[in-house]
Enzyme design. Sequence first.
Site, PDB file in Angstrom:
ATOM      1  N   ASN A  42      75.679 -52.757 105.820  1.00  0.00           N
ATOM      2  CA  ASN A  42      76.143 -52.711 104.503  1.00  0.00           C
ATOM      3  C   ASN A  42      76.256 -51.249 104.065  1.00  0.00           C
ATOM      4  O   ASN A  42      75.110 -50.690 103.525  1.00  0.00           O
ATOM      5  CB  ASN A  42      75.340 -53.719 103.474  1.00  0.00           C
ATOM      6  CG  ASN A  42      75.911 -53.656 102.278  1.00  0.00           C
ATOM      7  OD1 ASN A  42      76.951 -52.893 101.819  1.00  0.00           O
ATOM      8  ND2 ASN A  42      75.078 -54.555 101.404  1.00  0.00           N
TER       9      ASN A  42
ATOM     10  N   ARG B  99      79.724 -55.394 105.800  1.00  0.00           N
ATOM     11  CA  ARG B  99      80.120 -56.012 104.563  1.00  0.00           C
ATOM     12  C   ARG B  99      80.763 -55.050 103.991  1.00  0.00           C
ATOM     13  O   ARG B  99      80.561 -53.840 103.812  1.00  0.00           O
ATOM     14  CB  ARG B  99      78.787 -56.126 103.696  1.00  0.00           C
ATOM     15  CG  ARG B  99      79.057 -56.589 102.380  1.00  0.00           C
ATOM     16  CD  ARG B  99      78.262 -56.430 101.446  1.00  0.00           C
ATOM     17  NE  ARG B  99      78.285 -56.707  99.782  1.00  0.00           N
ATOM     18  CZ  ARG B  99      78.209 -56.269  98.901  1.00  0.00           C
ATOM     19  NH1 ARG B  99      77.390 -55.215  98.897  1.00  0.00           N
ATOM     20  NH2 ARG B  99      78.682 -56.404  97.539  1.00  0.00           N
TER      21      ARG B  99
ATOM     22  N   HIS C 206      81.668 -60.549  95.117  1.00  0.00           N
ATOM     23  CA  HIS C 206      80.721 -61.477  95.764  1.00  0.00           C
ATOM     24  C   HIS C 206      81.244 -62.728  96.501  1.00  0.00           C
ATOM     25  O   HIS C 206      80.539 -63.788  96.649  1.00  0.00           O
ATOM     26  CB  HIS C 206      79.726 -62.169  94.634  1.00  0.00           C
ATOM     27  CG  HIS C 206      78.978 -61.121  93.706  1.00  0.00           C
ATOM     28  ND1 HIS C 206      78.973 -61.067  92.285  1.00  0.00           N
ATOM     29  CD2 HIS C 206      78.331 -60.120  94.251  1.00  0.00           C
ATOM     30  CE1 HIS C 206      78.361 -60.393  91.658  1.00  0.00           C
ATOM     31  NE2 HIS C 206      77.939 -59.720  93.002  1.00  0.00           N
TER      32      HIS C 206
END
Length: 393
Positions: A7, A84, A172
């Site tokens: 990430n 991500r 999200h």
Amino acid sequence: MRVLVLNCGSSSVKFAVIDTKTKESIASGLVENIGVNGHTKAKGPEGKIDFNFDCPTHAEAVDQVKKFLDSQKLTPTIEAIGHRVVHGGKYIKSEKVTQEVINYIRSITLFAPLHEPAHATGMECATKFFPGLPQVAVFDTAFHQTMPEKAFLYGIPYKFYEQDAIRRYGAHGTSHRFVTAEACKVLGTKPEETCLITAHLGNGSSCSAILNGQCVDTTMGFTPLEGLIMGTRSGSLDPAILFYISKKYGKEYGTIDQLDHLVNKESGLLGLSGLSNDMRTLTQAASEGNKHAQIALDVFCYRLTREIGGIAMALPRIDAIVFTGGIGENSSYVRKQALENLKILGYQIDDERNSQSGKESNHLITKDGTPKAIVVATNEELLIALDTEALVK
Ligand code: ADP
């Protein structure tokens, strides 16, 4: 399969090594303060590290992750890397990383200026430090791409959608998708027959309306600023407030960058309370009589209810409200206030179940015979690892 989940943020690289078979995290950690005063902290099967080091760019950060994994004897066991990605623009599902994907991510830098360049650079660094490993990009916006046009368009001239792709994308998505699947397991229903409101409440917060397993509306918009009150983000506000503040307080807030900072970093729970962006601190302070902490909590919980009420209109019924994220999973106070505000829909909190976060009652926190609200732990890293496995196999 063992997957390294990366990430890459603007000034940090978080990582985890996930075993998709056991669904366990074998190692995890982060490198932070890239470009300022590098710091790393990580733990794995062979032990922990925690030290400062010279880390001018993301390349040194990913190199440090590699060194740590070497020291833990994990590198040879890793078979793929999953990234991500905050904004996926046109992508409606996870994609194998290619130069075309990297170029596209860079091309939408304006959509998420701090994140997209970092993601693209992170992929290039991963190619350099982990040569030969397949990589997959998992986009936080992808799950929301099933929203209909009536839900994703703004009331501004249509040309901005046509020319600049300005629309709601949500965020999200990886968490909303993960908890949708988990909630269906808990409820014993099939996703394609289940209607949910998922509430991901953390430092950033958003709610989604899930119709038969697919997202049909969500509270975040073109960027992750819209919707709920968040730790330091304002959530939705009348845009004219910014014109007013900018004209009146030109020195502090006259530029776009200053206004950007105001609504993204100085607002939300922090701005309202003048104390903290952290829900634990605020709940404690409010219980000790801090008036501004209480105001921040009241606004947070009321806005949450109002947004849930709004997106609920996209559904024929609600099989359950699903709470997740640091606040959603842990704050019995927020869950209770939100459900009490939703009395019109019949929700009746069970205080004992709520105080245990539903742990003793198969996730359920409402009374038997009343509409269901459940608590489900999110696990974005696991979903990224599973998507990565599915695409590289
Ligand atoms: P992020 O969006 O950065 O991933 P998290 O999902 O970890 O954030 O959520 C962070 C928020 O969760 C903070 O406001 C924190 O105070 C809150 N939180 C964590 N544990 C608790 C708890 N036990 N009670 C209330 N709030 C909590």
